[in-house]
Scaffold this motif. Structure first.
Motif, mmCIF file in Angstrom:
data_model
loop_
_atom_site.group_PDB
_atom_site.id
_atom_site.type_symbol
_atom_site.label_atom_id
_atom_site.label_comp_id
_atom_site.label_asym_id
_atom_site.label_seq_id
_atom_site.Cartn_x
_atom_site.Cartn_y
_atom_site.Cartn_z
ATOM 1 N N PRO A 91 31.021 28.293 0.365
ATOM 2 C CA PRO A 91 29.558 28.203 0.371
ATOM 3 C C PRO A 91 28.995 27.066 1.221
ATOM 4 C CG PRO A 91 30.424 27.381 -1.686
ATOM 5 C CD PRO A 91 31.591 27.954 -0.923
ATOM 6 N N GLY A 92 29.798 26.075 1.561
ATOM 7 C CA GLY A 92 29.323 24.943 2.353
ATOM 8 C C GLY A 92 29.239 23.674 1.524
ATOM 9 N N LEU A 93 28.904 22.587 2.200
ATOM 10 C CA LEU A 93 28.769 21.278 1.543
ATOM 11 C C LEU A 93 27.328 21.036 1.118
ATOM 12 C CD1 LEU A 93 30.882 18.991 3.907
ATOM 13 C CD2 LEU A 93 31.450 19.704 1.597
ATOM 14 N N ARG A 94 27.123 20.006 0.317
ATOM 15 C CA ARG A 94 25.779 19.575 -0.076
ATOM 16 C C ARG A 94 25.536 18.183 0.506
ATOM 17 N NH1 ARG A 94 23.060 23.223 -2.835
ATOM 18 N NH2 ARG A 94 24.231 24.559 -4.224
ATOM 19 N N ASP A 95 24.336 17.978 1.042
ATOM 20 C CA ASP A 95 23.990 16.653 1.551
ATOM 21 C C ASP A 95 23.511 15.769 0.395
ATOM 22 O OD1 ASP A 95 21.451 17.541 1.028
ATOM 23 O OD2 ASP A 95 20.796 17.615 3.112
ATOM 24 N N LYS A 96 23.093 14.546 0.698
ATOM 25 C CA LYS A 96 22.690 13.597 -0.351
ATOM 26 C C LYS A 96 21.471 14.070 -1.128
ATOM 27 C CE LYS A 96 24.642 9.586 1.867
ATOM 28 N NZ LYS A 96 24.419 8.262 2.455
ATOM 29 N N ALA A 97 20.623 14.871 -0.480
ATOM 30 C CA ALA A 97 19.422 15.377 -1.143
ATOM 31 C C ALA A 97 19.709 16.618 -1.980
ATOM 32 C CB ALA A 97 18.353 15.696 -0.104
ATOM 33 N N GLY A 98 20.941 17.130 -1.908
ATOM 34 C CA GLY A 98 21.307 18.304 -2.680
ATOM 35 C C GLY A 98 21.118 19.618 -1.948
ATOM 36 N N ASN A 99 20.730 19.544 -0.670
ATOM 37 C CA ASN A 99 20.552 20.762 0.125
ATOM 38 C C ASN A 99 21.893 21.289 0.611
ATOM 39 O OD1 ASN A 99 17.720 20.518 -0.068
ATOM 40 N ND2 ASN A 99 17.729 19.050 1.629
ATOM 41 N N ASN A 100 22.013 22.595 0.660
ATOM 42 C CA ASN A 100 23.263 23.224 1.092
ATOM 43 C C ASN A 100 23.380 23.193 2.621
ATOM 44 O OD1 ASN A 100 25.697 24.600 0.681
ATOM 45 N ND2 ASN A 100 24.717 26.567 1.053
ATOM 46 N N ILE A 101 24.524 22.736 3.133
ATOM 47 C CA ILE A 101 24.820 22.781 4.568
ATOM 48 C C ILE A 101 25.798 23.934 4.760
ATOM 49 C CG2 ILE A 101 25.775 21.544 6.546
ATOM 50 C CD1 ILE A 101 25.153 18.935 4.976
ATOM 51 N N PRO A 102 25.347 25.066 5.326
ATOM 52 C CA PRO A 102 26.217 26.237 5.418
ATOM 53 C C PRO A 102 27.353 26.043 6.416
ATOM 54 C CG PRO A 102 24.153 26.656 6.552
ATOM 55 C CD PRO A 102 24.030 25.309 5.883
#
Length: 97
Positions: A46-57
């Motif tokens: 699914p991808g990583l999450r950045d510090k703000a919690g948004n998904n990085i696909p």
């Protein structure tokens, strides 16, 4: 036994493309004349999450043909087939015809 492996985070499951060792006429090809080190993407996490919690696909999708590094990845055997797990950033690029 698992029927399907779904990678976690930014990992990509790849089935390496093995070039033929013979031509259609039966001539044996030297090992170094093979194609690029490439593979077909079988599954994507699914991808990583950045510090703000948004998904990085993940940059690739299932079915893409990708250029792989010469070394690296984790070999995984499911049934009789061999696959390799790579992180998204380890894949060098996608190949198009």
């Amino acid at each position: 036994m698992a029927k399907r492996l779904i990678p976690t985070l930014n990992r990509v499951l790849v089935e390496k493309i093995v070039p033929p060792s013979k031509t259609t006429a039966g001539i044996l090809l030297p090992e170094k004349s093979s194609k690029l080190n490439s593979g077909k993407v079988v599954a994507v996490g699914p991808g990583l999450r950045d510090k703000a919690g948004n998904n990085i696909p993940v940059a690739v999708k299932e079915g893409d043909t990708v250029l792989l590094p010469e070394y690296g990845g984790t070999q995984v055997k499911l049934g009789e087939k061999e696959y390799h797990l790579y992180r998204d950033e380890d894949i060098l690029g996608t190949l198009h015809e």
